[in-house]
Design an enzyme around this catalytic site. Structure first.
Site, PDB file in Angstrom:
ATOM      1  N   ILE A  73       1.057  -1.206  -0.010  1.00 11.90           N
ATOM      2  CA  ILE A  73      -0.117   0.105   0.049  1.00 11.90           C
ATOM      3  C   ILE A  73       1.064   1.310  -0.111  1.00 11.90           C
ATOM      4  O   ILE A  73       1.932   1.245   0.790  1.00 11.90           O
ATOM      5  CB  ILE A  73      -1.152   0.013   1.193  1.00 11.90           C
ATOM      6  N   ALA A  74       0.695   2.032  -0.851  1.00 15.33           N
ATOM      7  CA  ALA A  74       1.457   3.344  -1.080  1.00 15.33           C
ATOM      8  C   ALA A  74       0.749   4.464  -1.871  1.00 15.33           C
ATOM      9  O   ALA A  74      -0.026   4.186  -2.556  1.00 15.33           O
ATOM     10  CB  ALA A  74       2.569   3.145  -1.753  1.00 15.33           C
ATOM     11  N   ASN A 134       6.543   2.972  11.590  1.00  9.54           N
ATOM     12  CA  ASN A 134       5.978   3.686  10.372  1.00  9.54           C
ATOM     13  C   ASN A 134       4.781   3.964  10.822  1.00  9.54           C
ATOM     14  O   ASN A 134       3.632   3.374  10.720  1.00  9.54           O
ATOM     15  CB  ASN A 134       5.704   2.451   9.351  1.00  9.54           C
ATOM     16  N   TYR A 145      -4.199   2.379   9.423  1.00 10.23           N
ATOM     17  CA  TYR A 145      -4.674   1.071   9.702  1.00 10.23           C
ATOM     18  C   TYR A 145      -5.438   1.184  10.781  1.00 10.23           C
ATOM     19  O   TYR A 145      -6.510   0.486  10.936  1.00 10.23           O
ATOM     20  CB  TYR A 145      -3.401   0.011  10.079  1.00 10.23           C
ATOM     21  N   GLU A 205       1.232  -6.751   7.828  1.00 11.09           N
ATOM     22  CA  GLU A 205       2.348  -6.333   8.655  1.00 11.09           C
ATOM     23  C   GLU A 205       2.966  -5.165   8.434  1.00 11.09           C
ATOM     24  O   GLU A 205       3.028  -4.540   7.131  1.00 11.09           O
ATOM     25  CB  GLU A 205       3.502  -7.523   8.736  1.00 11.09           C
TER      26      GLU A 205
END
Ligand SMILES: CC(C)(COP(=O)(O)OP(=O)(O)OC[C@H]1O[C@@H](n2cnc3c(N)ncnc32)[C@H](O)[C@@H]1OP(=O)(O)O)[C@@H](O)C(=O)NCCC(=O)NCCS
Length: 164
Positions: A69-70, A108, A115, A103
């Protein structure tokens, strides 16, 4: 801004973002090998032909595992990550996926915040899981809210998704 399935035509832009962000970026071939699998779901957020973000998930029966995911470095903190992840959670329902794991590097904070906001709960830790640099992995899981809860208070991740 739209959320749609990733195609081969997106890979130039996706891997350019990937290279800017990660110390171990996925290659075009890496993405391609999953795009052709029916147990993988890869999505992009696109605006006027530009890929602003992307995410991917592998599916095993009712469970998903988020692999990527970015968001483009120039378009962060605009709600794109949340728009994309909430969309993934909704579309995952069409695949019968009700539990999703991921994970994330312990340090981060932007990703952990994203999340958390989308309803993932921390449920484990893998010591020194990541390299370059070495870092613990925090394990997080999302479980689809029961329909009554999702329709009741309006706080679930299954709410209608609007653009950020
Ligand atoms: C993690 C990432 C996808 C978030 O995308 P984004 O579009 O910036 O996220 P959003 O704007 O939707 O923000 C989601 C939440 O995270 C918070 N957030 C985002 N960036 C943040 C930052 N740098 N610091 C603190 N909180 C942050 C937002 O405030 C928001 O929380 P809120 O609803 O309480 O305000 C993006 O930072 C990214 O691409 N990072 C690099 C790749 C990466 O680390 N991927 C995760 C691998 S596990």
């Amino acid at each position: 801004m739209t959320l749609r399935e990733m195609t081969i035509d997106d890979l130039e832009q996706v891997t350019a973002i990937e290279k800017k962000i990660f110390s171990d970026p996925w290659s075009k071939e890496g993405f391609l090998s999953f795009l052709i699998k029916d147990y993988a779901m890869f999505l992009v957020v696109e605006e006027k032909g530009a890929v602003l973000g992307y995410c991917g998930m592998l599916i095993m029966q009712e469970e998903g595992d988020i692999t990527n995911i970015a968001v483009h470095p120039g378009r962060r903190k605009e709600g794109i990550g949340r728009f994309m992840l909430e969309g993934l959670l909704r579309i995952a329902g069409d695949y019968g996926v009700n539990t999703i794991h991921l994970e994330v590097r312990q340090g981060n904070l932007p990703a952990k915040r994203l999340y958390d906001r989308c309803g993932f709960i921390q449920d484990g830790l893998r010591r020194n899981y990541y390299s370059d640099p070495t870092e613990n992995a925090v394990l997080m899981t999302w479980v689809r809210p029961a329909p009554a809860a999702a329709n009741g208070e309006g706080t679930g991740t299954n709410d209608v998704i609007s653009e950020p």
